[in-house]
Design a protein around this motif. Sequence first.
Motif, PDB file in Angstrom:
ATOM      1  N   TYR A   1      12.706 -41.304 -55.804  1.00 13.52           N
ATOM      2  CA  TYR A   1      11.599 -42.009 -55.185  1.00 13.52           C
ATOM      3  C   TYR A   1      12.043 -43.400 -54.751  1.00 13.52           C
ATOM      4  O   TYR A   1      11.760 -43.844 -53.636  1.00 13.52           O
ATOM      5  CB  TYR A   1      10.419 -42.114 -56.152  1.00 13.52           C
ATOM      6  CG  TYR A   1       9.249 -42.839 -55.550  1.00 13.52           C
ATOM      7  CD1 TYR A   1       8.387 -42.165 -54.672  1.00 13.52           C
ATOM      8  CD2 TYR A   1       9.036 -44.195 -55.801  1.00 13.52           C
ATOM      9  CE1 TYR A   1       7.343 -42.832 -54.080  1.00 13.52           C
ATOM     10  CE2 TYR A   1       7.987 -44.866 -55.205  1.00 13.52           C
ATOM     11  CZ  TYR A   1       7.134 -44.179 -54.352  1.00 13.52           C
ATOM     12  OH  TYR A   1       6.103 -44.843 -53.754  1.00 13.52           O
TER      13      TYR A   1
ATOM     14  N   THR B   1      14.984 -44.555 -53.954  1.00  7.09           N
ATOM     15  CA  THR B   1      15.851 -44.545 -52.771  1.00  7.09           C
ATOM     16  C   THR B   1      15.064 -44.147 -51.514  1.00  7.09           C
ATOM     17  O   THR B   1      15.178 -44.779 -50.463  1.00  7.09           O
ATOM     18  CB  THR B   1      17.018 -43.561 -52.977  1.00  7.09           C
ATOM     19  OG1 THR B   1      17.603 -43.831 -54.241  1.00  7.09           O
ATOM     20  CG2 THR B   1      18.075 -43.709 -51.899  1.00  7.09           C
ATOM     21  N   LEU B   2      14.257 -43.085 -51.654  1.00  5.61           N
ATOM     22  CA  LEU B   2      13.561 -42.551 -50.479  1.00  5.61           C
ATOM     23  C   LEU B   2      12.535 -43.527 -49.920  1.00  5.61           C
ATOM     24  O   LEU B   2      12.388 -43.656 -48.701  1.00  5.61           O
ATOM     25  CB  LEU B   2      12.882 -41.222 -50.837  1.00  5.61           C
ATOM     26  CG  LEU B   2      13.837 -40.044 -51.053  1.00  5.61           C
ATOM     27  CD1 LEU B   2      13.090 -38.869 -51.656  1.00  5.61           C
ATOM     28  CD2 LEU B   2      14.511 -39.636 -49.750  1.00  5.61           C
TER      29      LEU B   2
ATOM     30  N   SER C   1      10.585 -42.401 -46.683  1.00  5.95           N
ATOM     31  CA  SER C   1      10.515 -40.934 -46.669  1.00  5.95           C
ATOM     32  C   SER C   1      10.275 -40.379 -48.069  1.00  5.95           C
ATOM     33  O   SER C   1      10.864 -39.373 -48.440  1.00  5.95           O
ATOM     34  CB  SER C   1      11.781 -40.334 -46.043  1.00  5.95           C
ATOM     35  OG  SER C   1      12.895 -41.133 -46.305  1.00  5.95           O
ATOM     36  N   GLU C   2       9.391 -41.061 -48.816  1.00  2.00           N
ATOM     37  CA  GLU C   2       9.135 -40.590 -50.178  1.00  2.00           C
ATOM     38  C   GLU C   2       8.496 -39.203 -50.215  1.00  2.00           C
ATOM     39  O   GLU C   2       8.505 -38.547 -51.242  1.00  2.00           O
ATOM     40  CB  GLU C   2       8.276 -41.599 -50.962  1.00  2.00           C
ATOM     41  CG  GLU C   2       6.965 -41.950 -50.339  1.00  2.00           C
ATOM     42  CD  GLU C   2       7.065 -43.139 -49.375  1.00  2.00           C
ATOM     43  OE1 GLU C   2       8.176 -43.403 -48.881  1.00  2.00           O
ATOM     44  OE2 GLU C   2       6.050 -43.775 -49.110  1.00  2.00           O
TER      45      GLU C   2
ATOM     46  N   LEU D   1      10.601 -36.260 -51.536  1.00  3.49           N
ATOM     47  CA  LEU D   1      11.030 -36.243 -52.930  1.00  3.49           C
ATOM     48  C   LEU D   1      11.208 -34.822 -53.472  1.00  3.49           C
ATOM     49  O   LEU D   1      12.199 -34.520 -54.148  1.00  3.49           O
ATOM     50  CB  LEU D   1      10.008 -37.007 -53.797  1.00  3.49           C
ATOM     51  CG  LEU D   1      10.396 -37.151 -55.267  1.00  3.49           C
ATOM     52  CD1 LEU D   1      11.689 -37.945 -55.407  1.00  3.49           C
ATOM     53  CD2 LEU D   1       9.284 -37.827 -56.063  1.00  3.49           C
TER      54      LEU D   1
ATOM     55  N   VAL E   1      14.489 -33.321 -52.355  1.00  5.94           N
ATOM     56  CA  VAL E   1      15.659 -33.981 -52.961  1.00  5.94           C
ATOM     57  C   VAL E   1      15.853 -33.498 -54.394  1.00  5.94           C
ATOM     58  O   VAL E   1      16.957 -33.112 -54.806  1.00  5.94           O
ATOM     59  CB  VAL E   1      15.490 -35.522 -52.930  1.00  5.94           C
ATOM     60  CG1 VAL E   1      16.507 -36.188 -53.851  1.00  5.94           C
ATOM     61  CG2 VAL E   1      15.641 -36.038 -51.521  1.00  5.94           C
TER      62      VAL E   1
END
Lengths: 263, 268
Positions: free
Chosen positions: A77, A79-80, A85-86, A89, A92
């Motif tokens: 979360y 990083t995104l 672009s969470e 998640l 990923v």
Amino acid sequence: MNRGEALLLEVGAFSRRLVTRVGRASLFLGAVLRRSQMPFARPRLLLREIYTAGVLTLSIVVVSGGFVGLVLGLQGYDTLQRFGSETALGSVVALSLLRELGPVIAALLFASRAGSAMTAEIGLMKATEQLDAMEVMAVDPIARVIAPKFWGGVLVMPLLAAVFSAVGVLGGWFIGVVVIGVDEGTFWSQMQGAVSWEEDVAGGVIKSAVFGVVVTWIALYQGWSCRPTAEGVSQAITRTVVLGALAVLAADFVLTAFMFIGV
Amino acid sequence: MPDQLVVEVKGAVAGYGEEAVLKGIDCTVRSGEVVALMGGSGSGKTTLLRLLTGQLPLREGEVTVFGERIAGAKRETIQRLRRRLGMLFQQGALFTDLTVFENVAWPLREHTRLPERIVRDLVWLKLEAVGLRGAASLYPAELSGGMARRVALARAIALDPELLLFDEPFAGLDPISLATVGLLIRRLNDALGAASVVVTHDVQESLAIVDYVYVILAGRIVAAGRPEEIRASDDPFVRQFVRGEVDGPAPFHYPAPPLTRTLLEERA
């Protein structure tokens, strides 16, 4: 003899020892494969090994999978959301687990929990003449003891990796959806869209099957070939954990490289 | 069948590394007999047993068991011959994850398709023979050394073998257990009509129960005879061995240079 020559001699001697060991271990694996009828003819032997290698490893796999999933949720979360672009998640978390973390970490846990137990059991059976006794009683210890353990380990490893990944996904969901508040529908649909059955799931299963063979082989061979003393058995257990972990990581690189060639 | 040749060893040479442990051994065992192989530690007694079970390759000579060559034979032949023999290992070698009962039942379950009821009956009979019916539900870790040895004996006779091999059956036992195991070896051998080979360095106990003795020193047989002949032997090594003298043909010192030289070299 100067230093260079001495070094060369050392390298030569080391390589010869290494080749001899790998050769012996391969002969051992060959013998195990040739004498593998018994675990399938007497499923109870196989079930016992599936229980000791699989069911007894399940608890640490579930707990570790949960924690890894939680951390993936948090790190993913963090990083995104920097890129806005969470919502990705779910994919990923699922992809990291299915392709890498599930098979690899489950195999590392398997080596340290089930692999070490296999080495200890075989080594102690050897030290206390139980394997000799079996042989003299006209029962082949490779067919009766080693082969069921081998197939038990090989069958159980992909299942453990699958459990690890499943629990990990739930951990990621808990952090992402329940704690942080990512939209639940997006989380799951992103995951569904991103994960491909043939590449990601099957790739992970292939990896974990290979790790199962490698770790079980190392564990059984270390037990089988250890010096039959207290010290010999303890060294063999250490080698199982260390070599098992290294072999898993090395095999992971090789397999990943091959899988990416097709991409 | 009485007096049948069960084991015949001719000029056997065998060993593990470069050097041979056995350097030309001849011996025979007939059915009904209890034969002792005596000798100090490292004399090659256990190596000879491993030849009889087909666990060690033979370099020279011939080893036949039940009239068939076992050393160097094919796997199937070795397995077939092994089914006719029972072996008692030094520490018992019981399966530690099984109870006493299950240990004794193990060979029956592996090698026969007898119904469970008959397997159980046989196990009770074998345990009764060694006096441990009451210990059936114990695990090997709960047994004393002597009891473990007796359970292993019950397991070794589970399939009514024609040849019994004992690797140091008396080592580390208290006097009562020692006498019990000695008595059982004799009694079971006679009841089964089997032949027995007892590898031991326990002189008095084995001389009391065996029919014939081979004395091994450094891989060779140095004396052979009935127990009374061995007791009366004037061979210097046999006398040293039977009486347990510290020094003699088997020296007290492991081969070493003179003490003065070792001490001087240390200083230098």
